[in-house]
Design an enzyme around this catalytic site. Sequence first.
Site, PDB file in Angstrom:
ATOM      1  N   TRP A 476       0.927  -1.287   0.007  1.00  0.00           N
ATOM      2  CA  TRP A 476      -0.001   0.001   0.003  1.00  0.00           C
ATOM      3  C   TRP A 476       0.979   1.291   0.001  1.00  0.00           C
ATOM      4  O   TRP A 476       1.732   1.630   1.013  1.00  0.00           O
ATOM      5  CB  TRP A 476      -0.852  -0.159   1.236  1.00  0.00           C
ATOM      6  N   ASP A 477       0.983   2.009  -1.065  1.00  0.00           N
ATOM      7  CA  ASP A 477       1.764   3.078  -1.240  1.00  0.00           C
ATOM      8  C   ASP A 477       1.114   4.395  -1.202  1.00  0.00           C
ATOM      9  O   ASP A 477      -0.266   4.298  -1.202  1.00  0.00           O
ATOM     10  CB  ASP A 477       2.411   3.047  -2.857  1.00  0.00           C
ATOM     11  N   ASP A 547      13.313   4.174  -0.250  1.00  0.00           N
ATOM     12  CA  ASP A 547      13.486   3.829  -1.432  1.00  0.00           C
ATOM     13  C   ASP A 547      14.995   3.787  -2.001  1.00  0.00           C
ATOM     14  O   ASP A 547      15.474   3.132  -3.152  1.00  0.00           O
ATOM     15  CB  ASP A 547      13.040   4.841  -2.564  1.00  0.00           C
TER      16      ASP A 547
END
Length: 727
Positions: A476-477, A547
């Site tokens: 879920w971003d 990231d």
Amino acid sequence: MTLFTLTGKGVTYAFAALESGHLAHIYYGKRADDEDLSYLLRLDENPFTPKVNKRDMGTFMDTTPFEYPVHGTGDYREPAIMLMDNKGMSALDLRFVSYEITKGKPILEQKLEDMTVRLPATFAEENEAETVAVTLEDKRTGLNVILYYTVFADLDVITRSVKLINKGAEAFDVRRVLSACVDLDSDQYDFITLNGSWARERVMERCRLHHGKQSIDSVKGESSHQNNPFAALVSHTADEDMGEAYGFNLVYSGNFFAQAEVTQHKKTRFLMGINPFDFSWKLEPSAEFTAPELVMVYSSEGIGKMSRTFHDLYRQHLIRGEYKDKRRPILINNWEATYFNFDTDKLIGIAKQASELGIEMLVMDDGWFGHRDSDNSSLGDWFVYEKKINGGLKHLVDEVNKLGMKFGIWFEPEMISPDSELYKAHPDWAIQIEGLPMTQSREQYVLDYSRKEVRDCIYGQMRKILDSANIEYIKWDMNRQLTEVGSNALPADRQRELWHRYVLGVYDVMNRLTTDYPHILLENCSGGGARFDAGMLFYSPQIWTSDDTDAIERLKIQHGTSICYPASAMGAHVSDCPNHTVGRSTPFSTRGNVAMVGTFGYELDVTRIPEADRNEIPGQIEMFKKYNPLVRTGDQYRIGNVFEDNMWDAWMFVAKDKSEAVFTFVQVLGRPNYRSRRIKLKGLDPERKYKNHETGEIHTGAALMNCGINVNLSGDFQSKVVYFTAE
Ligand code: GLA
């Protein structure tokens, strides 16, 4: 006077309702066995008591340590609460009414017009914790404030939360409602915070407190890359192993605020909660407001022990679901492998090769829905992009399952692209302010999650996808922050509630998702690690840490994250080199050794990496399976200090019964004269003998910890893992 002395295993927290009804703080720190610590209040000394010295009530108000300080009646330090009543007044006078003690820990809920949302919070059985609820009242407005304190039996943890009830006849606006105040009796502390940016989240920063106010916060609508909702006050001499540490972590995923204020008499007031900035909440007569939970951890044995207490608490009393105590599947994610450029054949090709190497799950990242070929479209259109997923989703998932692998999928449920069918049909569903240009970020807008029809529509689409194939994992971003914070559905006098209502809306959908699909492993993500917070951990046992997948950058990121959050929750993958974020090349083994102290997985095109790297994967997987129980359930000890001396880092995970341990060493830069270093181990039993599985040597825990082991490594970015077992 009514005394409250909360006693945990190694901690005491004491406060009292004075004769005047004021709730005064007495002590927070290492366990004091006395039940009555009221002598610390100095009530007989002028000018500290209103009874003795009414003419100087102002001094009393401005110097007494308070449990829940108000504004406007003489305390000029930062308040925990502020209202605006219907006469335009903001001063409050909170006095003690009553208290109640219960076993266990109540759940936190917020009632809204169309639903009740359960707030994320730690949980405990009746024999694991005890809660005292203390009610205060402001007679003029009818505001009732209930302060909750839960003491955990086996951990040095006290949690706090606050409920407001309007028992008056008129509505008022709550302008500030923090979750807790702690008035400490000294200013001799360092302030530790976890700060950063995209791709370098939660880097630990430590500075000495000084007069005035030092704060961190988020105004972005999420907990943010920039400041994490964690802060600690530690004694100046505290290090990993010694000294006092008070850790504070807000179980919340939206705008937060944490502040330490050194006052005129060299005391420290610490406050934390929902950010009061741009916040307001209208409370009608008999309505209630629940502020999120603040977790407070105390350690008299340094910062390391504080972290281990947070880890134990979160692993046992916050993280839920099937994967709470289970090893997570080793996944391969196609983001850094393909970005948007993939189709069914490409994914099956990756899965085939991955399954042969022992990888257990394929995660299809961004780009499988709507007509999404780059980040400029389709958010909100959660139906399969047939051009890329040729043969359909079920076909793809079945093929992956046939290889013996699980299948996972990516969603960004809170977003809407201007180029989407959803936006064409419902442009008003995006958060916006009429008359202001809408700010795009990554070419997308944020959906108004305060609206039930919006949440229902998105969740309905997600369900269709989840029910269409055997999906066992969701990423879920959330890839942008909020701007033009206005809702087309809220009345003017409730617009400033949107920041918080948005977060409650996200929690509502996560509640539904985890209830309806208990078998699905949920991993949270927000442009990397912008929502790595305890609120999210309540729903997802793991969160994508950053990231930045470079092993060397990860040393700082994972070190900082571990200050508060357990390694078992840190999404960590081996990626390809040169690294896509920093361009650095590191040995494949070092990338594995660093990712192994997280959830572990791969984020590369396994069909295209060098053969030598590919050949290392089965061995890495075997090692991960061997050490993961220690990482997931053991005690973490940080040994290196990546902030002071960036030449090496080291850490250990030690079994709770001290029967085994794993030690990892990472050399950042090779240096002359440092070919051999002596590194002192931690956390072992000094009296037991341990076998070093690298050398076969046997030494006492005392020798390994007091004298150390020799580590010989040459070259940049080299690393090693050494396993120890008690004889
Ligand atoms: C964010 C995430 C990445 C990836 C991309 C996809 O940046 O952090 O891991 O999922 O979105 O767009």
